[in-house]
Structure formats: structure tokens, C-alpha cells
Design a protein around this motif. Structure first.
Motif, PDB file in Angstrom:
ATOM      1  N   ALA A 175       0.825  -1.208   0.000  1.00  0.00           N
ATOM      2  CA  ALA A 175       0.000   0.000   0.000  1.00  0.00           C
ATOM      3  C   ALA A 175       0.858   1.256   0.000  1.00  0.00           C
ATOM      4  O   ALA A 175       0.481   2.282  -0.578  1.00  0.00           O
ATOM      5  N   HIS A 176       2.028   1.182   0.631  1.00  0.00           N
ATOM      6  CA  HIS A 176       2.905   2.350   0.713  1.00  0.00           C
ATOM      7  C   HIS A 176       3.396   2.759  -0.675  1.00  0.00           C
ATOM      8  O   HIS A 176       3.494   3.952  -0.978  1.00  0.00           O
ATOM      9  N   ASP A 177       3.729   1.786  -1.529  1.00  0.00           N
ATOM     10  CA  ASP A 177       4.140   2.104  -2.897  1.00  0.00           C
ATOM     11  C   ASP A 177       3.002   2.758  -3.671  1.00  0.00           C
ATOM     12  O   ASP A 177       3.205   3.734  -4.403  1.00  0.00           O
ATOM     13  N   LEU A 178       1.805   2.211  -3.536  1.00  0.00           N
ATOM     14  CA  LEU A 178       0.662   2.730  -4.281  1.00  0.00           C
ATOM     15  C   LEU A 178       0.283   4.132  -3.822  1.00  0.00           C
ATOM     16  O   LEU A 178      -0.215   4.938  -4.612  1.00  0.00           O
ATOM     17  N   ALA A 179       0.535   4.453  -2.561  1.00  0.00           N
ATOM     18  CA  ALA A 179       0.154   5.762  -2.027  1.00  0.00           C
ATOM     19  C   ALA A 179       1.257   6.805  -2.174  1.00  0.00           C
ATOM     20  O   ALA A 179       0.978   7.973  -2.466  1.00  0.00           O
ATOM     21  N   TYR A 180       2.527   6.407  -1.979  1.00  0.00           N
ATOM     22  CA  TYR A 180       3.612   7.379  -1.900  1.00  0.00           C
ATOM     23  C   TYR A 180       4.606   7.304  -3.061  1.00  0.00           C
ATOM     24  O   TYR A 180       5.359   8.251  -3.282  1.00  0.00           O
ATOM     25  N   GLY A 181       4.641   6.201  -3.784  1.00  0.00           N
ATOM     26  CA  GLY A 181       5.549   6.106  -4.917  1.00  0.00           C
ATOM     27  C   GLY A 181       5.079   6.965  -6.067  1.00  0.00           C
ATOM     28  O   GLY A 181       3.883   7.259  -6.197  1.00  0.00           O
ATOM     29  N   ASP A 182       6.013   7.389  -6.912  1.00  0.00           N
ATOM     30  CA  ASP A 182       5.576   8.145  -8.083  1.00  0.00           C
ATOM     31  C   ASP A 182       4.666   7.258  -8.926  1.00  0.00           C
ATOM     32  O   ASP A 182       5.079   6.175  -9.365  1.00  0.00           O
ATOM     33  N   PRO A 183       3.430   7.693  -9.174  1.00  0.00           N
ATOM     34  CA  PRO A 183       2.476   6.804  -9.844  1.00  0.00           C
ATOM     35  C   PRO A 183       2.829   6.492 -11.287  1.00  0.00           C
ATOM     36  O   PRO A 183       2.478   5.425 -11.799  1.00  0.00           O
ATOM     37  N   PHE A 184       3.529   7.395 -11.943  1.00  0.00           N
ATOM     38  CA  PHE A 184       3.839   7.176 -13.354  1.00  0.00           C
ATOM     39  C   PHE A 184       4.985   6.183 -13.523  1.00  0.00           C
ATOM     40  O   PHE A 184       4.949   5.323 -14.408  1.00  0.00           O
ATOM     41  N   MET A 185       6.004   6.271 -12.660  1.00  0.00           N
ATOM     42  CA  MET A 185       7.075   5.281 -12.724  1.00  0.00           C
ATOM     43  C   MET A 185       6.578   3.914 -12.257  1.00  0.00           C
ATOM     44  O   MET A 185       6.953   2.887 -12.822  1.00  0.00           O
ATOM     45  N   LEU A 186       5.720   3.896 -11.258  1.00  0.00           N
ATOM     46  CA  LEU A 186       5.133   2.623 -10.841  1.00  0.00           C
ATOM     47  C   LEU A 186       4.344   2.012 -11.998  1.00  0.00           C
ATOM     48  O   LEU A 186       4.407   0.806 -12.242  1.00  0.00           O
TER      49      LEU A 186
END
Length: 585
Positions: free
Chosen positions: A314-325
Motif C-alpha cells: 500500500a505504501h508504494d501505491l500511495a507514496y511512490g511516483d504513480p507514473f514510474m510505478l
């Protein structure tokens, strides 16, 4: 394809909604007093109750029991009753020349015909401020870039002037015994040296930029004895130490790590993953006071991208850059002849946990128990290891290795400062140190998840609302829900939507779903059943508060389902979705 593009263009012209306003976090520079706080004392491994911290400008000028300290007149007071204060955290292994996306390391996966490497590099430059804000939002007030182009030094200078940037400890190009292909040759992040003289010269070349340390990439190819390039490594270490610079070394094999430490390496920036530590190695690390940065999860990022087996937290989905993800799932629609491998075939070879994973976890615990200085680092920027958001995954991996919460918090704070020789200014809540603090609603010594919920951030003495650091734009909201759809994470998928969202068929006006609960009922079942569900973003247009996506969904039948989705954003949430399609998403 042409018909779909015309539909997108027509829909875009029809949208005349106003531009959505993005909030900007405020910061104050007055004297700040935090009262009645529970302070996490990382020096003495305990919690100090009912403490007051007085901050002037960017420094802590006084700490002590609240009943004994008088609040200065005119100071801004933060009542922290029932809450917890700890030092800001450090990610001691990142790379700003890498985006974290699928196209950022063409030496590992060459997709330059799909997405030019230069475009990835430019993206990093254009989004540096956003990446910095993401680090702060995650409670990471300091980063150490352990090797990259000479522009790293410019990044450090810019970060020092910007209150919404992290502190940055940096070095320049890696002094390397191996040259990977396909990376930038104009301002190279890695430079191969073949003689001791070349190694010394590369160290001296960085001296005018005042590096915080020097980094060596000690790589041996299969069949090459580790000792064959040791004289080069030793020369770089000697030259660095002659100029009072610490040396960080990439040496993931037992032999290269052992030789590097024996030659004087101050920091090992990765785990040893091919052999368990024996007493000889542990004593060597301890006697040399070597810093050990395990980077437990970086290879998992590569593996999940190359096999398209994702478990995005959930941390990646909330705080990671959404375009690179979002780029990380692109292999599902890139022809295997271009990628030169089949991700489906790789899945059969990918074991979780791998033998290397198990060795790394055991070595971390052995090193911790031996009293070696453990420091937290992610190697963020590599494929699948997103800037900022990957940090919490690393902390949880350290916990799974058997480290206690206080050991993990020390690794993220005071150990990092000591390891890089910066503990005079950073790493703990003490008089005279930089006022980089996290205000938490829960006790991180009891629950590590408390670190993922930061109420207030104090950075260089300025009070920042951590919840307002990340930009919220219509395009970001659309991308976040797309990422969560592909991750089949129902909570993250629904987060960008308004509680009263309405989903309609554009052609008929028929309401398909109304409200989050109806969405939850429909999509929860879909996410559970369709294990290979994937939505490819074919094209996107943005006009003010409206995002129009051309989408192609696979994993729900024999043929892709094509659709155009029109997302309308109101008050920072997706309020309406209309589908134009022969099939619905």
C-alpha cells in the motif's frame, strides 16, 4: 486505433471544466516549541516521557522535561500530548540518476527502442522536486546518493536551499572495475578504471566538488579472481582516506566484501548474498568499524518486474511516483522479441524467497548481534525500487530478519549519521542538532507501522504538514487508480474516488454504478477472480479537471476489452467516470 484517437480528441474538446487547484504546503520559521512529547531517545534506546523541544531557526536549542523548561515568548507551540517524537530518517543508499521505472537501467533490460533512455533521464531531472517531497512525506529527511553523474553535486546544492527538499549526502561517478553498457556517456554515473593511477585520478577529479564520500563498484565477472582488481580498489581507498573521505564499496560477494574491508572500506552498501558470515568476517567488520547497509529488497524489485509478479505494498501505491510505478507492468504488453525474454518463462525460475534472500536476512541478523553498525538503505531508483515509498518495505524486511523496532529505528537515524560521519548534526533529538523531527500519533517502538503515518514533519526547523506534501492532480488520481487496478488492490483502487462517485455509459447515459460501495462489490470480485488482470494505458489526454484514457484490458477473456474512460475530478477526488466503448472496463 485511429477511431479510438478521434473519440479521445472529441471527448477532450467537449470538456470545459476549470483547472483543479493544487494545494501547496506552508512552512513557518518562527521559534517552535513541541511540548509534552514522548521522545524516542535513539542514543540510550528508550522513550523519554513528557518532554519539551525548543527549536530556533534550523536547530534544536533545548530539550528536557516539560515541567522544567519555559516556553519563549512568541514561540509557536505544538502540544504533543500522547504523541511521539523521533529523528527524521535517512535512506543511506539511493541514486538520483535512476527513476525506479522499467526503463531506467538499459544495461539490465534494454528497452530503448520502446522508451529512450534519454527520456527516462530527463524525467528524473524534471521531477526531482517531486521526488524530494515524496521522501519528506515518508519521514525521510536525509538521503545519501551513493554514486551518479557529476550533476549530483548540483542536486546537493539545490536541496540545501529548498526547505521542501531532503538533506543530501552525495558522491560523484562510481570508481568501477567494470563498465556496464548503455548508460549515459556524457556525464557518466559509472567510470571504469584499469590501473591504480586511474583510480586515484578519478578520486582527485571529484575533490573540487567536495564529495561527502567516495564510492567504489567492486565488480568481478564470472571466472575472474576477486584479487585481480584489488590493487585498484586499494588505491582508490588510500587516495580517498588521504583526503579524509570515507569510502563506500559495492561488494556483494563474500570475497569482494572481505577484501574491500581488509583494504580499508568504511561502508558496505549491500548485503553479502552468496555465503553466511563466519566469525572471521564478523570480527573483521567489527574491528574495522565497518558500516553495513543491507538493501534487502532491491533485487526483489528487479525480479517482480522481470516476471510481472507484483505484490505492491500500500505504501508504494500511495507514496511512490504513480507514473514510474505504472511503467513496471509494461512488459505485459511489450513483445517478448523486443525484451529478448518471456516474463512468463522467467516465473518458473523465480523462487520466493530465493537462496540469496535467505542468506541476506541471516547475515543481517548475524551482523546486528555482533554489534556491527547497521544502516538502512534501499538502493532506490533501480528498476522496481521506487524513490521514497520503497523505504517502508525495507524496514519491514529488516524486521523479518529479526531486528527489533528500536534496532530498526536506530539504523534509520543515528546509525546512518554516525556511519557517514554526520552525527554532530543529524540522527538524534539533542541540543545543537538539526531540527529534523517526526511527530507520530503512535509509538514506533511498539508498532513499526506508526512510521507510515506521520502527523507533522519538522524539517530544518520548519513545520510542514506531511499530508500536503504530495501533489494531487487529475492525472495523478487517474494513474493511481489505474496502478491499483493492475495491482488488484481494492482499497488503493477506491482511494482516489469520491464516496458518491457515479459511473455511466457515455452513449446511453445509463448509470452503471453509484458510490464506492457498489464499486467495491463489483471490483472486489473481479480482482479475486481475474489473477492476470491488466489494463494497458494506450493513450491519455488531460484537460483541466478531466482525464481521458484509452484503455485495453486483458485477463478477462480471450480478447482485449477496449474502452475510453473519461474521469472527471471534483474536490480532489474522481467524481464521475463515463465509458465510451464497445466493451466496459
Amino acid at each position: 486505433m485511429k477511431r479510438c484517437y478521434l473519440l479521445l480528441k472529441t471527448a477532450l474538446i467537449a470538456c470545459t471544466l476549470p483547472v483543479y487547484a493544487q494545494s501547496v504546503p506552508g512552512a513557518t520559521t518562527k521559534t517552535v516549541c513541541i511540548t509534552h512529547a514522548n521522545v524516542i531517545d535513539v542514543i540510550h534506546n528508550k522513550t523519554l516521557p513528557d518532554q519539551t523541544i525548543i527549536i530556533e531557526n534550523d536547530r534544536i536549542v533545548m530539550t528536557g522535561p516539560s515541567k522544567k523548561l519555559q516556553i519563549p515568548a512568541g514561540a509557536t507551540t505544538i502540544d504533543a500530548t500522547g504523541r511521539f517524537i523521533m529523528p527524521g530518517m535517512t535512506d543511506a543508499h539511493i541514486h538520483f540518476f535512476q527513476s525506479g521505472g522499467l526503463y531506467t537501467r538499459p544495461d539490465a533490460l534494454d528497452l530503448r527502442h520502446v522508451y529512450p533512455y534519454e527520456k527516462d533521464q530527463q524525467w528524473v531531472k524534471d521531477h526531482l522536486n517531486d521526488l524530494m517531497a515524496r521522501y519528506l512525506a515518508c519521514g525521510i529527511t536525509t538521503v545519501a546518493d551513493v554514486g551518479g553523474p557529476l550533476r549530483n553535486f548540483t542536486i546537493r546544492e539545490q536541496a540545501a536551499k529548498d526547505s521542501l527538499s531532503t538533506n543530501a549526502w552525495v558522491t560523484g561517478p562510481l570508481v568501477s572495475t567494470y563498465l556496464p553498457p548503455n548508460l549515459d556517456k556524457n556525464d557518466p554515473p559509472i567510470v571504469k578504471v584499469t590501473t591504480p593511477e586511474e583510480a586515484r585520478a578519478l578520486v582527485r577529479k571529484q575533490l573540487p566538488y567536495k564529495p561527502d564520500f567516495i564510492k567504489i563498484w567492486y565488480i568481478v565477472v564470472p571466472g575472474q579472481p576477486a584479487e585481480s582488481t584489488l590493487h585498484i580498489v586499494r588505491a582508490a581507498i588510500e587516495e580517498s582516506h588521504a583526503h579524509s573521505l570515507k569510502v563506500a564499496v559495492h561488494g556483494t560477494e563474500y570475497e569482494t566484501a572481505k577484501l574491500a574491508v581488509s583494504a580499508g572500506a568504511d561502508i558496505l552498501v549491500h548485503s553479502v548474498d552468496d555465503k553466511l558470515f563466519d566469525n572471521e568476517m564478523l570480527q573483521l567488520l567489527k574491528s574495522h568499524q565497518t558500516v553495513y547497509i543491507p538493501t534487502l529488497t532491491v533485487m526483489h524489485g528487479y525480479k517482480r518486474a522481470f516476471t510481472q509478479q507484483f505484490d505492491f505494498p500500500a505504501h508504494d501505491l500511495a507514496y511512490g511516483d504513480p507514473f514510474m510505478l505504472g511503467t513496471l507492468t509494461d512488459l505485459q504488453h511489450i513483445d517478448s522479441s523486443i525484451a529478448k525474454f518471456s516474463y512468463r518463462q522467467l516465473r518458473a525460475l523465480h523462487r520466493v524467497p530465493s537462496e540469496e534472500d535467505t542468506i541476506m536476512l541471516k547475515n543481517l541478523k548475524l551482523a546486528q548481534d555482533a554489534g556491527i553498525n547497521i544502516v538502512t538503505g534501499t538502493d532506490a531508483g533501480n528498476i522496481g525500487t521506487l524513490h521514497a515509498s520503497s523505504y517502508f518495505t525495507e524496514l519491514k524486511a529488516m524486521q523479518s530478519a529479526g531486528l527489533t523496532n528500536i534496532e530498526i529505528i536506530r539504523a534509520a537515524t543515528i546509525n546512518a549519521a554516525k556511519g557517514f560521519g554526520k552525527d554532530k548534526d543529524y540522527g538524534s533529538v539533542e541540543k545543537g542538532k538539526m531540527a529534523d523531527l517526526l511527530l507520530l500519533s503512535k509509538d514506533p517502538l511498539q508498532d513499526l507501522d506508526a512510521l507510515s503515518h506521520i502527523e507533522t514533519l519538522i524539517h530544518r526547523g520548519k513545520t510542514i504538514d506531511a499530508g500536503k506534501l504530495l501533489p494531487v492532480t487529475p492525472e495523478i488520481l487517474a494513474q493511481q487508480q489505474l496502478n491499483a487496478y493492475n495491482a488488484r488492490n481494492i482499497d488503493a483502487f477506491l482511494a482516489p474516488y469520491s464516496d458518491s462517485v457515479i459511473i455511466t455509459d457515455q452513449a446511453t447515459g445509463q448509470v452503471i454504478m453509484k458510490g464506492k460501495e457498489q464499486m467495491r462489490q463489483r471490483y472486489s470480485g473481479l480482482f479475486e477472480k481475474a489473477k492476470n488482470l491488466h489494463c494497458q494505458l494506450v493513450n491519455r489526454m488531460v484537460a483541466g479537471n478531466t482525464v481521458i484514457d484509452q484503455e485495453s484490458v486483458t485477463g478477462m477473456g480471450n480478447k482485449p476489452l477496449e474502452a475510453i474512460a473519461i474521469y472527471t475530478i471534483e474536490n480532489g477526488k474522481i467524481a464521475r467516470v463515463s465509458f465510451i466503448s464497445p466493451s466496459k472496463k
